[in-house]
Design a protein around this motif. Structure first.
Motif, PDB file in Angstrom:
ATOM      1  N   LYS A 182      16.576  66.041   7.582  1.00  0.00           N
ATOM      2  CA  LYS A 182      17.106  64.744   7.191  1.00  0.00           C
ATOM      3  C   LYS A 182      16.459  63.665   8.040  1.00  0.00           C
ATOM      4  N   THR A 183      16.257  62.502   7.438  1.00  0.00           N
ATOM      5  CA  THR A 183      15.654  61.412   8.195  1.00  0.00           C
ATOM      6  C   THR A 183      16.627  60.255   8.383  1.00  0.00           C
ATOM      7  N   GLN A 184      17.894  60.483   8.025  1.00  0.00           N
ATOM      8  CA  GLN A 184      18.880  59.416   8.159  1.00  0.00           C
ATOM      9  C   GLN A 184      19.122  59.097   9.637  1.00  0.00           C
ATOM     10  N   LYS A 185      19.583  57.882   9.883  1.00  0.00           N
ATOM     11  CA  LYS A 185      19.930  57.498  11.243  1.00  0.00           C
ATOM     12  C   LYS A 185      21.223  58.203  11.625  1.00  0.00           C
ATOM     13  N   THR A 186      21.235  58.824  12.783  1.00  0.00           N
ATOM     14  CA  THR A 186      22.416  59.518  13.264  1.00  0.00           C
ATOM     15  C   THR A 186      22.859  58.845  14.545  1.00  0.00           C
ATOM     16  N   LYS A 187      24.114  58.455  14.580  1.00  0.00           N
ATOM     17  CA  LYS A 187      24.678  57.842  15.783  1.00  0.00           C
ATOM     18  C   LYS A 187      25.173  58.958  16.693  1.00  0.00           C
ATOM     19  N   LEU A 188      24.638  59.021  17.878  1.00  0.00           N
ATOM     20  CA  LEU A 188      25.027  60.052  18.823  1.00  0.00           C
ATOM     21  C   LEU A 188      26.136  59.553  19.729  1.00  0.00           C
ATOM     22  N   ASP A 189      27.160  60.386  19.914  1.00  0.00           N
ATOM     23  CA  ASP A 189      28.212  60.029  20.858  1.00  0.00           C
ATOM     24  C   ASP A 189      27.975  60.790  22.166  1.00  0.00           C
ATOM     25  N   LYS A 190      28.901  60.607  23.106  1.00  0.00           N
ATOM     26  CA  LYS A 190      28.729  61.221  24.423  1.00  0.00           C
ATOM     27  C   LYS A 190      28.691  62.747  24.332  1.00  0.00           C
ATOM     28  N   ILE A 191      29.470  63.332  23.443  1.00  0.00           N
ATOM     29  CA  ILE A 191      29.474  64.788  23.296  1.00  0.00           C
ATOM     30  C   ILE A 191      28.126  65.274  22.771  1.00  0.00           C
ATOM     31  N   ASP A 192      27.562  64.567  21.780  1.00  0.00           N
ATOM     32  CA  ASP A 192      26.234  64.941  21.275  1.00  0.00           C
ATOM     33  C   ASP A 192      25.199  64.911  22.399  1.00  0.00           C
ATOM     34  N   LEU A 193      25.255  63.874  23.220  1.00  0.00           N
ATOM     35  CA  LEU A 193      24.303  63.771  24.330  1.00  0.00           C
ATOM     36  C   LEU A 193      24.504  64.900  25.337  1.00  0.00           C
ATOM     37  N   GLN A 194      25.758  65.266  25.589  1.00  0.00           N
ATOM     38  CA  GLN A 194      26.030  66.384  26.501  1.00  0.00           C
ATOM     39  C   GLN A 194      25.498  67.690  25.912  1.00  0.00           C
ATOM     40  N   ILE A 195      25.681  67.881  24.605  1.00  0.00           N
ATOM     41  CA  ILE A 195      25.155  69.077  23.949  1.00  0.00           C
ATOM     42  C   ILE A 195      23.637  69.124  24.091  1.00  0.00           C
ATOM     43  N   LEU A 196      22.973  68.018  23.817  1.00  0.00           N
ATOM     44  CA  LEU A 196      21.514  67.976  23.947  1.00  0.00           C
ATOM     45  C   LEU A 196      21.072  68.274  25.374  1.00  0.00           C
ATOM     46  N   SER A 197      21.785  67.711  26.342  1.00  0.00           N
ATOM     47  CA  SER A 197      21.444  67.938  27.745  1.00  0.00           C
ATOM     48  C   SER A 197      21.583  69.413  28.105  1.00  0.00           C
ATOM     49  N   GLU A 198      22.660  70.039  27.688  1.00  0.00           N
ATOM     50  CA  GLU A 198      22.876  71.459  27.986  1.00  0.00           C
ATOM     51  C   GLU A 198      21.843  72.337  27.282  1.00  0.00           C
ATOM     52  N   LEU A 199      21.534  72.020  26.026  1.00  0.00           N
ATOM     53  CA  LEU A 199      20.520  72.797  25.301  1.00  0.00           C
ATOM     54  C   LEU A 199      19.145  72.651  25.941  1.00  0.00           C
ATOM     55  N   GLN A 200      18.857  71.458  26.470  1.00  0.00           N
ATOM     56  CA  GLN A 200      17.575  71.244  27.147  1.00  0.00           C
ATOM     57  C   GLN A 200      17.488  72.113  28.395  1.00  0.00           C
ATOM     58  N   LEU A 201      18.603  72.276  29.101  1.00  0.00           N
ATOM     59  CA  LEU A 201      18.622  73.103  30.306  1.00  0.00           C
ATOM     60  C   LEU A 201      18.581  74.593  29.983  1.00  0.00           C
ATOM     61  N   ASN A 202      19.247  74.979  28.876  1.00  0.00           N
ATOM     62  CA  ASN A 202      19.347  76.395  28.536  1.00  0.00           C
ATOM     63  C   ASN A 202      19.456  76.544  27.023  1.00  0.00           C
ATOM     64  N   GLY A 203      18.341  76.717  26.372  1.00  0.00           N
ATOM     65  CA  GLY A 203      18.319  76.865  24.921  1.00  0.00           C
ATOM     66  C   GLY A 203      18.930  78.158  24.430  1.00  0.00           C
ATOM     67  N   ARG A 204      19.180  79.102  25.334  1.00  0.00           N
ATOM     68  CA  ARG A 204      19.766  80.391  24.950  1.00  0.00           C
ATOM     69  C   ARG A 204      21.266  80.441  25.172  1.00  0.00           C
ATOM     70  N   ILE A 205      21.863  79.340  25.552  1.00  0.00           N
ATOM     71  CA  ILE A 205      23.304  79.320  25.801  1.00  0.00           C
ATOM     72  C   ILE A 205      24.050  79.681  24.515  1.00  0.00           C
ATOM     73  N   SER A 206      25.113  80.442  24.662  1.00  0.00           N
ATOM     74  CA  SER A 206      25.900  80.811  23.481  1.00  0.00           C
ATOM     75  C   SER A 206      26.701  79.599  23.013  1.00  0.00           C
ATOM     76  N   ASN A 207      27.060  79.610  21.752  1.00  0.00           N
ATOM     77  CA  ASN A 207      27.848  78.509  21.205  1.00  0.00           C
ATOM     78  C   ASN A 207      29.191  78.382  21.923  1.00  0.00           C
ATOM     79  N   VAL A 208      29.816  79.502  22.259  1.00  0.00           N
ATOM     80  CA  VAL A 208      31.112  79.476  22.952  1.00  0.00           C
ATOM     81  C   VAL A 208      30.953  78.839  24.337  1.00  0.00           C
ATOM     82  N   GLU A 209      29.917  79.250  25.074  1.00  0.00           N
ATOM     83  CA  GLU A 209      29.676  78.656  26.393  1.00  0.00           C
ATOM     84  C   GLU A 209      29.414  77.157  26.280  1.00  0.00           C
ATOM     85  N   LEU A 210      28.587  76.781  25.309  1.00  0.00           N
ATOM     86  CA  LEU A 210      28.266  75.367  25.100  1.00  0.00           C
ATOM     87  C   LEU A 210      29.525  74.578  24.758  1.00  0.00           C
ATOM     88  N   ALA A 211      30.329  75.102  23.869  1.00  0.00           N
ATOM     89  CA  ALA A 211      31.578  74.424  23.483  1.00  0.00           C
ATOM     90  C   ALA A 211      32.480  74.231  24.693  1.00  0.00           C
TER      91      ALA A 211
END
Length: 161
Positions: free
Chosen positions: A2-31
């Motif tokens: 999708k190329t639509q504009k997506t507004k990121l909130d603080k949780i989205d930014l935290q998710i991105l930050s955690e994924l950047q640190l550990n792309g193998r993190i489980s969904n449960v751990e990330l949540a």
């Protein structure tokens, strides 16, 4: 994608930050880390992937253990900076696996390439048989990487979270 504009909130930014640190993190751990439910986290990650905020996942490989002992940065100047010539060079260089990064620059140099080779002889062969044969090249200057002390992926989330 999708190329639509997506507004990121603080949780989205935290998710991105955690994924950047550990792309193998489980969904449960990330949540748990971002204090939301696992289903909600999974939906958010899927949206971040679909909107190209997450472009992919990869492992950081120890090149030296696989006998890739030479990293060289090449500063490439072209005869012309016409868009057509820039694209021709980018297309030409994109097929060589030795070129791990290619950045178009503004200033004295047109492109900065990061090249990885097994040894100095392999690099020399690449330089003379492939890189310097590129169309519209006016000059190539190289610098051998002696040591890398910092290599961080992505962006500094600390500045925005």
């Amino acid at each position: 994608m999708k190329t639509q504009k997506t507004k990121l909130d603080k949780i989205d930014l935290q998710i991105l930050s955690e994924l950047q640190l550990n792309g193998r993190i489980s969904n449960v751990e990330l949540a748990n880390l971002v204090n939301i439910s696992p289903p909600s986290c999974l939906r958010r990650v899927k949206v971040l992937e679909d909107t190209n905020f997450v472009k992919g996942y990869n492992a950081e490989i120890n090149a030296e253990l696989l006998n890739f002992k030479v990293t060289v940065f090449a500063y490439v100047g072209l005869e012309s900076q016409a868009e057509k010539d820039l694209q021709i060079f980018e297309n030409y260089i994109s097929v060589f696996p030795e070129v791990r990064e290619c950045h178009m620059l503004m200033g004295e140099v047109d492109f900065l390439l990061k090249i990885v080779a097994k040894d100095w002889d392999d690099f020399q062969k690449f330089l003379t048989a492939k890189l310097t044969q590129a169309p519209k090249i006016s000059n190539v200057k190289t610098s051998l990487n002696i040591r890398s002390t910092k290599s961080l992926p992505g962006i500094p989330f600390e500045a925005i979270i």
